[in-house]
Design a protein around this motif. Structure first.
Motif, PDB file in Angstrom:
ATOM      1  N   UNK A 133       0.827  -1.194   0.000  1.00  0.00           N
ATOM      2  CA  UNK A 133       0.000   0.000   0.000  1.00  0.00           C
ATOM      3  C   UNK A 133       0.868   1.252   0.000  1.00  0.00           C
ATOM      4  N   UNK A 134       0.289   2.353  -0.484  1.00  0.00           N
ATOM      5  CA  UNK A 134       1.038   3.597  -0.627  1.00  0.00           C
ATOM      6  C   UNK A 134       1.528   4.129   0.717  1.00  0.00           C
ATOM      7  N   UNK A 135       0.834   3.781   1.788  1.00  0.00           N
ATOM      8  CA  UNK A 135       1.225   4.266   3.112  1.00  0.00           C
ATOM      9  C   UNK A 135       2.542   3.672   3.588  1.00  0.00           C
ATOM     10  N   UNK A 136       2.959   2.567   2.965  1.00  0.00           N
ATOM     11  CA  UNK A 136       4.215   1.910   3.346  1.00  0.00           C
ATOM     12  C   UNK A 136       5.366   2.525   2.578  1.00  0.00           C
ATOM     13  N   UNK A 137       6.454   2.849   3.276  1.00  0.00           N
ATOM     14  CA  UNK A 137       7.640   3.403   2.619  1.00  0.00           C
ATOM     15  C   UNK A 137       8.362   2.314   1.823  1.00  0.00           C
ATOM     16  N   UNK A 138       8.569   2.565   0.535  1.00  0.00           N
ATOM     17  CA  UNK A 138       9.212   1.597  -0.347  1.00  0.00           C
ATOM     18  C   UNK A 138      10.380   2.263  -1.072  1.00  0.00           C
ATOM     19  N   UNK A 139      11.546   1.625  -1.018  1.00  0.00           N
ATOM     20  CA  UNK A 139      12.721   2.143  -1.720  1.00  0.00           C
ATOM     21  C   UNK A 139      12.984   1.393  -3.018  1.00  0.00           C
ATOM     22  N   UNK A 140      12.751   0.081  -2.987  1.00  0.00           N
ATOM     23  CA  UNK A 140      12.978  -0.712  -4.197  1.00  0.00           C
ATOM     24  C   UNK A 140      12.078  -1.938  -4.176  1.00  0.00           C
ATOM     25  N   UNK A 141      12.045  -2.624  -5.298  1.00  0.00           N
ATOM     26  CA  UNK A 141      11.224  -3.815  -5.451  1.00  0.00           C
ATOM     27  C   UNK A 141      12.030  -5.036  -5.011  1.00  0.00           C
ATOM     28  N   UNK A 142      11.506  -5.797  -4.061  1.00  0.00           N
ATOM     29  CA  UNK A 142      12.214  -6.974  -3.558  1.00  0.00           C
ATOM     30  C   UNK A 142      12.237  -8.099  -4.584  1.00  0.00           C
ATOM     31  N   UNK A 143      11.346  -8.008  -5.566  1.00  0.00           N
ATOM     32  CA  UNK A 143      11.284  -9.065  -6.571  1.00  0.00           C
ATOM     33  C   UNK A 143      12.380  -8.929  -7.618  1.00  0.00           C
ATOM     34  N   UNK A 144      12.592  -7.690  -8.117  1.00  0.00           N
ATOM     35  CA  UNK A 144      13.591  -7.506  -9.176  1.00  0.00           C
ATOM     36  C   UNK A 144      14.679  -6.506  -8.808  1.00  0.00           C
ATOM     37  N   UNK A 145      14.592  -5.938  -7.588  1.00  0.00           N
ATOM     38  CA  UNK A 145      15.579  -4.968  -7.072  1.00  0.00           C
ATOM     39  C   UNK A 145      15.573  -3.637  -7.817  1.00  0.00           C
TER      40      UNK A 145
END
Length: 392
Positions: A133-145
């Motif tokens: 969800x957008x409320x979660x801070x995300x830096x990169x994709x764990x699937x493809x980095x």
């Protein structure tokens, strides 16, 4: 709770590329559940494996092949039930589990504990993965980095709300064994108000029938449901989910939020049993069996680094059984043991105390009553079940 009402299973282990001979500590949950089933008199062992997750795409071999490697290892003899004991192997990508899980999810939606609605998400367009969800801070994709192709999308998601009182995520009455998990309980206070249950995965329980195309059930809920499925499929009224303290927050918050009252939807109830980590070198020794080490770990907060204490506990119990055999031979009385076992130290202390009281009753040439003989048989049988674990 009688022995016929509960079966113990491990919280599913990630089926990554590894041999049990190289990492025997990975199956302590299986060993602990096996030991508890033995003490309860259950004639079945259940092994649960987690094939669903982002890690699956990173493995070099198929899930079936990886599992075959594990059961072909030398250490596998310790986790496969001896004699006539049945060993059931389950994974969260099996068709039989999927067929059970879909109507179960539908029941959770009908009860209101799970719901579907639109939300804004982080989506990686590099590998077409909905991350969080957008409320979660995300830096990169764990699937493809990748980090450059993460953008916002609005789509349907499956959710469950966590209780306002986070203490309900793991109340004390749902923990079987006596163990200090105060720190982990405190960490549950940081669980967000709602949890996302639909994930972009290549395998797992499909959610298309709920309008969520190309999405699968989050494996963290799937692991808990797999344990309940095992109990339901085998005809038990409850399941004890055995897992390490370090993985506590991967199952309990999801299961407790999405399925707080399994009895309301005609499913087996669930309890939890947590164990500490075990130094892998200890699991390959000639003095104490891996099953006893795992049983001991159910009562310990810190990592198990020595078997000396376990050896002392078993020696104490052996002396108690020898004393019993001297004062009263085995009879054909009822040998059931209704108490629910917690951990090795608690079991030995309680059993030794029971035996001590019984020995007092037959001292000085007094003839034991039939009731006392029945209690002696029950204590002896339960103690012998513990000693039996030392030769597995």
């Amino acid at each position: 709770m009688s022995s016929a009402e509960i079966v113990f299973v491990n919280a599913a282990i990630q089926n990554r590329d590894f041999s049990i001979d190289e990492k025997p500590e990975k199956v302590v949950g299986i060993l602990a559940a096996q030991a508890l089933n033995h003490l309860q008199g259950n004639d079945v062992d259940v092994h649960c494996w987690n094939n669903v997750g982002l890690f699956d795409s990173q493995q070099s071999e198929s899930a079936d092949y990886r599992l075959a490697i594990k059961y072909n290892s030398d250490f596998a003899k310790h986790i496969v039930g001896p004699g006539n004991k049945e060993t059931v192997v389950l994974s969260d990508d099996q068709n039989v589990f999927t067929e059970w899980a879909i109507p179960t999810i539908n029941s959770m939606i009908s009860s209101g504990s799970v719901y579907i609605e639109e939300a804004d998400f982080h989506h990686c367009f590099s590998c077409d993965t909905t991350i969080a969800e957008l409320a979660v801070d995300i830096d990169d994709c764990k699937s493809c980095n990748s980090s450059s192709q993460i953008k916002t999308t609005t789509e349907l998601g499956m959710f469950t709300n966590t209780p306002d009182d986070r203490g309900l995520l793991l109340p004390e009455n749902l923990v079987i064994n006596q163990i200090n998990i105060r720190q982990e309980r405190s960490s549950l206070m940081q669980i967000p108000p709602r949890l996302l249950l639909s994930r972009t995965r290549s395998i797992g329980v499909p959610l298309e029938s709920f309008g969520l195309e190309n999405h699968k059930l989050d494996p963290r809920l799937g692991i808990g449901l797999l344990a309940i499925f095992a109990a339901s499929n085998l005809g038990y009224g409850s399941v004890g989910i055995v897992q390490s303290i370090s993985t506590l927050n991967r199952v309990a918050p999801y299961l407790r939020s999405a399925l707080p009252n399994p009895r309301l939807v005609d499913l087996p109830g669930y309890l939890f049993a947590f164990h500490s980590l075990v130094r892998p070198q200890l699991l390959d020794n000639a003095v104490v069996s891996p099953s006893l080490i795992a049983l001991y770990a159910l009562g310990q907060r810190n990592d198990i680094t020595s078997t000396q204490k376990i050896f002392e506990e078993i020696s104490k119990l052996e002396r108690c059984v020898t004393a019993l055999d001297k004062v009263a031979p085995l009879t054909e009385t009822d040998r059931s043991s209704p108490r629910l076992p917690r951990n090795l130290s608690h079991i030995v202390a309680t059993t030794a105390k029971d035996i001590g009281k019984l020995l007092e009753e037959v001292k000085h040439g007094r003839t034991p009553s039939q009731e006392t003989l029945s209690e002696i048989d029950s204590a002896r049988t339960f103690a012998q079940r513990i000693l039996d674990l030392s030769v597995q």
